[in-house]
Design an enzyme around this catalytic site. Structure first.
Site, PDB file in Angstrom:
ATOM      1  N   GLU A  65       0.765  -1.321   0.005  1.00  0.00           N
ATOM      2  CA  GLU A  65      -0.054   0.000  -0.123  1.00  0.00           C
ATOM      3  C   GLU A  65       0.718   1.145   0.078  1.00  0.00           C
ATOM      4  O   GLU A  65       0.525   2.279  -0.511  1.00  0.00           O
ATOM      5  CB  GLU A  65      -0.801  -0.086   1.168  1.00  0.00           C
ATOM      6  N   PRO A 272      11.392 -16.149  -0.981  1.00  0.00           N
ATOM      7  CA  PRO A 272      10.331 -16.390  -0.439  1.00  0.00           C
ATOM      8  C   PRO A 272       9.685 -14.951   0.121  1.00  0.00           C
ATOM      9  O   PRO A 272      10.508 -14.117  -0.139  1.00  0.00           O
ATOM     10  CB  PRO A 272      10.815 -17.030   0.966  1.00  0.00           C
ATOM     11  N   ARG A 273       8.334 -14.910   0.004  1.00  0.00           N
ATOM     12  CA  ARG A 273       7.736 -13.495   0.537  1.00  0.00           C
ATOM     13  C   ARG A 273       8.203 -13.032   1.382  1.00  0.00           C
ATOM     14  O   ARG A 273       8.535 -11.725   1.704  1.00  0.00           O
ATOM     15  CB  ARG A 273       6.179 -13.930   0.594  1.00  0.00           C
ATOM     16  N   GLY A 314      14.049  -6.212  -0.633  1.00  0.00           N
ATOM     17  CA  GLY A 314      14.386  -5.221  -1.562  1.00  0.00           C
ATOM     18  C   GLY A 314      15.061  -5.364  -2.626  1.00  0.00           C
ATOM     19  O   GLY A 314      15.551  -4.543  -3.235  1.00  0.00           O
ATOM     20  N   GLU A 315      15.347  -6.733  -3.159  1.00  0.00           N
ATOM     21  CA  GLU A 315      16.354  -7.049  -4.242  1.00  0.00           C
ATOM     22  C   GLU A 315      15.327  -8.049  -5.348  1.00  0.00           C
ATOM     23  O   GLU A 315      15.971  -8.359  -6.221  1.00  0.00           O
ATOM     24  CB  GLU A 315      17.357  -7.850  -3.843  1.00  0.00           C
ATOM     25  N   ASN A 339       1.663  -9.296  -6.637  1.00  0.00           N
ATOM     26  CA  ASN A 339       1.575  -8.236  -7.581  1.00  0.00           C
ATOM     27  C   ASN A 339       2.268  -8.790  -8.938  1.00  0.00           C
ATOM     28  O   ASN A 339       3.393  -9.245  -9.334  1.00  0.00           O
ATOM     29  CB  ASN A 339       2.583  -7.215  -7.082  1.00  0.00           C
ATOM     30  N   PRO A 340       1.453  -8.562  -9.970  1.00  0.00           N
ATOM     31  CA  PRO A 340       1.913  -9.342 -11.327  1.00  0.00           C
ATOM     32  C   PRO A 340       2.544  -8.078 -12.176  1.00  0.00           C
ATOM     33  O   PRO A 340       3.204  -8.242 -13.262  1.00  0.00           O
ATOM     34  CB  PRO A 340       0.483  -9.877 -12.111  1.00  0.00           C
ATOM     35  N   GLU A 342       4.969  -5.955 -11.521  1.00  0.00           N
ATOM     36  CA  GLU A 342       6.451  -5.679 -11.822  1.00  0.00           C
ATOM     37  C   GLU A 342       7.056  -6.830 -12.494  1.00  0.00           C
ATOM     38  O   GLU A 342       7.719  -6.320 -13.498  1.00  0.00           O
ATOM     39  CB  GLU A 342       7.006  -6.157 -10.151  1.00  0.00           C
TER      40      GLU A 342
END
Length: 428
Positions: A65, A272-273, A314-315, A339-340, A342
């Protein structure tokens, strides 16, 4: 009646919660879910002074968000450079991301806990001229107190799933009171618009506007690190399993083992998320007899490595630039999908499971146009990933279809900014 009673009971509980809030926060701190130096913010004690002039406050739950706000913030600052922006989120990860991502003129604070005293201290200090909620992060005390102060309120990038709508239906009076606070609502899709109207929103105040996450810049990548990883991989075929949850990693490993005999030198990047699961996944891979290396340990994908564990935060931009094919996780596990946009922006061919409620309209449009492929299990994942890795023409057709779909559905951030600023008499 039940909904009104539920709201009354909630507000009473939030008034009684102030003495308990520090205890709750200390427990969250012990679990790594809070930052010690910033705990006062969660109790409504601001760490920084309010800027002078008009202030727009945007609130969202976490990283996704927060990042989706950036195009809107930029558009508002273009329309009115004098306006200051306050962003609140509720997670440690989002705070760190916002510190890097917010532009000049925008500040980040942790959202106050939804206790009466904390909320009132927060609003007393910041005195926003406009409050913008992002997606569906509804905190009743915070919303009610904001409305009582006659602060205009707007809901943007709104998303309400069928499951959430069913829960709200059970307390319809509460839902009507909360959605009725918004002067404008802009939804991601038509189903959300219909659900919010059914919850009690005024149809004249609700419009469909697309998903702001489409406007975010694709994640960046350090050029030197990217070059070093490409050199280490030495042209080997690579695919990515992005933002995975347990037990999706098991399906990814089964797929890797099925693909490897047909695609010599194959490397699977497993991202992994939640990177904090890295130790757990390293142990599991070792127990499975897999030759793996870990990004968090500073290791590189040497020639003997089959699985590269991308367990850092962040990578994602690195992994999406290394892999021409990506399975987007949270979709074989029933987590609603991720998210698709990116991977699509970086011309990565998308595979996903059936559970994509969080991005249902986007995935629906992508799949219908041939811009993404649905997989049901490890077997179909292996088959589709193999096909895309070994057929460049099929891969190019799929990524071109994805780009076309997303270009047609992009929201207008400047129009949204003008609509928001008009609520405080500052139309561009």
């Amino acid at each position: 009646m039940m909904g009104s009673l539920a709201l009354w009971a909630y507000l009473l509980a939030s008034r009684l919660a102030d003495p308990l809030a520090p205890i709750l926060l200390r427990r969250r701190l012990a679990r790594g879910k809070e930052l010690r130096a910033r705990l006062p913010e969660r109790l409504g004690h601001a760490a920084i002074a309010r800027p002078g002039g008009r202030l727009v406050w945007l609130h969202g739950a976490s990283v996704g968000e927060g990042l989706s706000m950036l195009p809107l913030i930029a558009a508002m600052r273009r329309a009115d450079p004098a306006v200051a922006v306050l962003v609140t989120t509720g997670t440690v990860t989002s705070a760190r991301q916002m510190a890097k991502a917010l532009p000049e003129g925008a500040l980040h604070q942790f959202a106050p806990v939804d206790a009466a005293g904390a909320v009132r201290r927060f609003l007393d200090h910041w005195r926003p001229d406009l409050a913008i909620w992002v997606e569906s992060e509804f905190w009743p005390r915070l919303m009610i107190e904001t409305g009582r102060r006659d602060i205009p309120m707007m809901l943007v990038n709104a998303r309400v799933s069928a499951r959430s709508a069913a829960r709200w239906e059970r307390i319809g009076g509460m839902a009507r009171r909360l959605v009725g606070l918004f002067e404008r609502i802009v939804t991601q899709d038509a189903p959300t618009r219909a659900r919010l109207i059914a919850m009690g929103a005024d149809p004249a105040r609700v419009r469909e506007g697309g998903n702001l996450k489409m406007l975010a810049d694709p994640p960046g990548a350090d050029a030197d690190t990217l070059a070093a990883l490409r050199a280490a991989l030495a042209g080997r075929p690579v695919w990515l399993a992005a933002s995975t949850h347990a037990p999706e990693e098991e399906a990814v490993l089964v797929a890797h083992r099925a693909m490897a005999p047909r695609i010599p030198g194959l490397v699977t990047i497993l991202a992994p998320r939640h990177p904090e699961r890295g130790d757990e996944l390293r142990g599991w891979l070792a127990a499975e007899g897999v030759q793996a290396a870990s990004r968090s340990a500073g290791e590189m994908p040497a020639p003997e490595i089959n699985v590269y564990l991308a367990d850092t935060l962040g990578e994602m931009g690195l992994w999406l630039r290394l892999a021409p094919v990506a399975f987007v996780g949270g979709s074989l596990a029933d987590m609603g999908g991720h998210n698709p946009f990116e991977p699509a922006a970086l011309d990565v061919a998308i595979l996903h499971g059936p559970h994509v409620a969080n991005f249902a309209p986007a995935y629906g449009a992508l799949t219908a146009a041939g811009g993404a492929r649905v997989v049901a299990d490890a077997g179909t994942l292996a088959a589709e990933a193999s096909r895309l890795l070994t057929d460049p023409d099929a891969r190019a057709a799929q990524t071109a279809a994805a780009r076309a779909v997303l270009s047609q559905a992009r929201p207008d951030a400047d129009a949204l900014a003008a609509e928001a600023l008009a609520l405080i008499g500052r139309a561009a």
